[in-house]
Design a protein around this motif. Sequence first.
Motif, PDB file in Angstrom:
ATOM      1  N   PRO A  12       0.858  -1.180   0.000  1.00 37.20           N
ATOM      2  CA  PRO A  12       0.000   0.000   0.000  1.00 37.20           C
ATOM      3  C   PRO A  12       0.883   1.215   0.000  1.00 37.20           C
ATOM      4  N   VAL A  51       7.748   2.804   2.071  1.00 36.18           N
ATOM      5  CA  VAL A  51       7.607   1.681   2.974  1.00 36.18           C
ATOM      6  C   VAL A  51       8.957   1.058   3.250  1.00 36.18           C
ATOM      7  N   ASP A 137      -1.615   5.033   7.290  1.00 32.22           N
ATOM      8  CA  ASP A 137      -2.421   4.178   8.156  1.00 32.22           C
ATOM      9  C   ASP A 137      -3.775   3.872   7.527  1.00 32.22           C
ATOM     10  N   ASP A 139      -4.398   3.544   4.414  1.00 29.07           N
ATOM     11  CA  ASP A 139      -4.214   2.557   3.353  1.00 29.07           C
ATOM     12  C   ASP A 139      -3.940   1.158   3.892  1.00 29.07           C
ATOM     13  N   LEU A 140      -3.571   1.056   5.151  1.00 27.58           N
ATOM     14  CA  LEU A 140      -3.302  -0.255   5.734  1.00 27.58           C
ATOM     15  C   LEU A 140      -4.555  -0.921   6.274  1.00 27.58           C
ATOM     16  N   LEU A 143      -5.529  -4.655   5.417  1.00 30.58           N
ATOM     17  CA  LEU A 143      -4.533  -5.717   5.543  1.00 30.58           C
ATOM     18  C   LEU A 143      -4.701  -6.483   6.852  1.00 30.58           C
ATOM     19  N   GLU A 147       0.442  -8.044   9.086  1.00 30.25           N
ATOM     20  CA  GLU A 147       1.058  -7.272   8.012  1.00 30.25           C
ATOM     21  C   GLU A 147       1.025  -5.776   8.308  1.00 30.25           C
ATOM     22  N   ARG A 148      -0.081  -5.312   8.876  1.00 32.31           N
ATOM     23  CA  ARG A 148      -0.175  -3.884   9.237  1.00 32.31           C
ATOM     24  C   ARG A 148       0.931  -3.493  10.193  1.00 32.31           C
ATOM     25  N   LEU A 151       4.387  -3.284   8.479  1.00 31.97           N
ATOM     26  CA  LEU A 151       4.539  -2.107   7.627  1.00 31.97           C
ATOM     27  C   LEU A 151       4.595  -0.825   8.454  1.00 31.97           C
ATOM     28  N   ARG A 152       3.850  -0.780   9.536  1.00 33.65           N
ATOM     29  CA  ARG A 152       3.925   0.396  10.408  1.00 33.65           C
ATOM     30  C   ARG A 152       5.318   0.539  10.998  1.00 33.65           C
TER      31      ARG A 152
END
Length: 277
Positions: A12, A51, A137, A139-140, A143, A147-148, A151-152
């Motif tokens: 994302p 990311v 956030d 766009d996450l 998920l 996974e969130r 990526l965070r």
Amino acid sequence: MTDNNVTEPVLPGPQAEPSVTGPAVTGAPAASATTRRALRVGGATAAAALVGVAIGVGIIEVRYDDPAPAAAPAPSTAAPAPTATATPFGAKSNGNHFGSLLDLMLPVPAEFEPGPDDGPDGNNTELTADQLTAAFDDDLGTLPKEEREKLRQAWKDLHVKAGGVRTYKSQKGDLVIGMKLHQFNQQEVKSANEYTAVFSDTGIFRLGPAVPGHPEAHCYLMPAPPSAPLDRMECSAAEGDLLVVMDAEGLAPLPKDTIVALLAQQLDRLARPGASV
């Protein structure tokens, strides 16, 4: 996508590059499925950069602790009112830039005028780290939780500082350019830019022109049949803690020399060390 051993990142990204389309380049025929897919891959330039997990390198922590130029002391009550002065901007010797990204971005050249809005970001906007994080956030949201969280954490480790967008439209109305600056961790900026260099090796994109004086810049063109009325080219380059992403769309054939010259002017403006007012 797997082609020539290059794996398409599934990421994302609030900064994925939309197609910037001005009034003079509307009404194009509907894109084929292949073209639409290619545009999504092209937009992954900024997503991968912000990311930082699509590049096979570790995240190296870079802190923005080099102090900005000290502000002038406040005048005494007996002193006359100061006249307005321009805010300094430029690059430090360590590659970190200071000042507003709107000042660091190339002013609208004489042969251009302000372009159309680039989605919700408008056509001349600086976004803070908090704004970028909030959009990220959002766009996450779809998920899985695991996974969130990954990526965070990757986003947090990038030390994202700011983002900026400015669009330009040729006075003839046949070319629209979107310029974006992404300011974050220097090592990841460099890695993200190197990642885009392989796009033209996937067999989907066409190799774009070189940018004289800037070997770190990479350009590639979207797939299009020879008879297509429109064409699109995207370029990226790294300059210290800034990733520059430029998207150009217009009537075919694109004036590549004009586009490359504009990108070179933007990169020259970001050159280090130095400061401008």
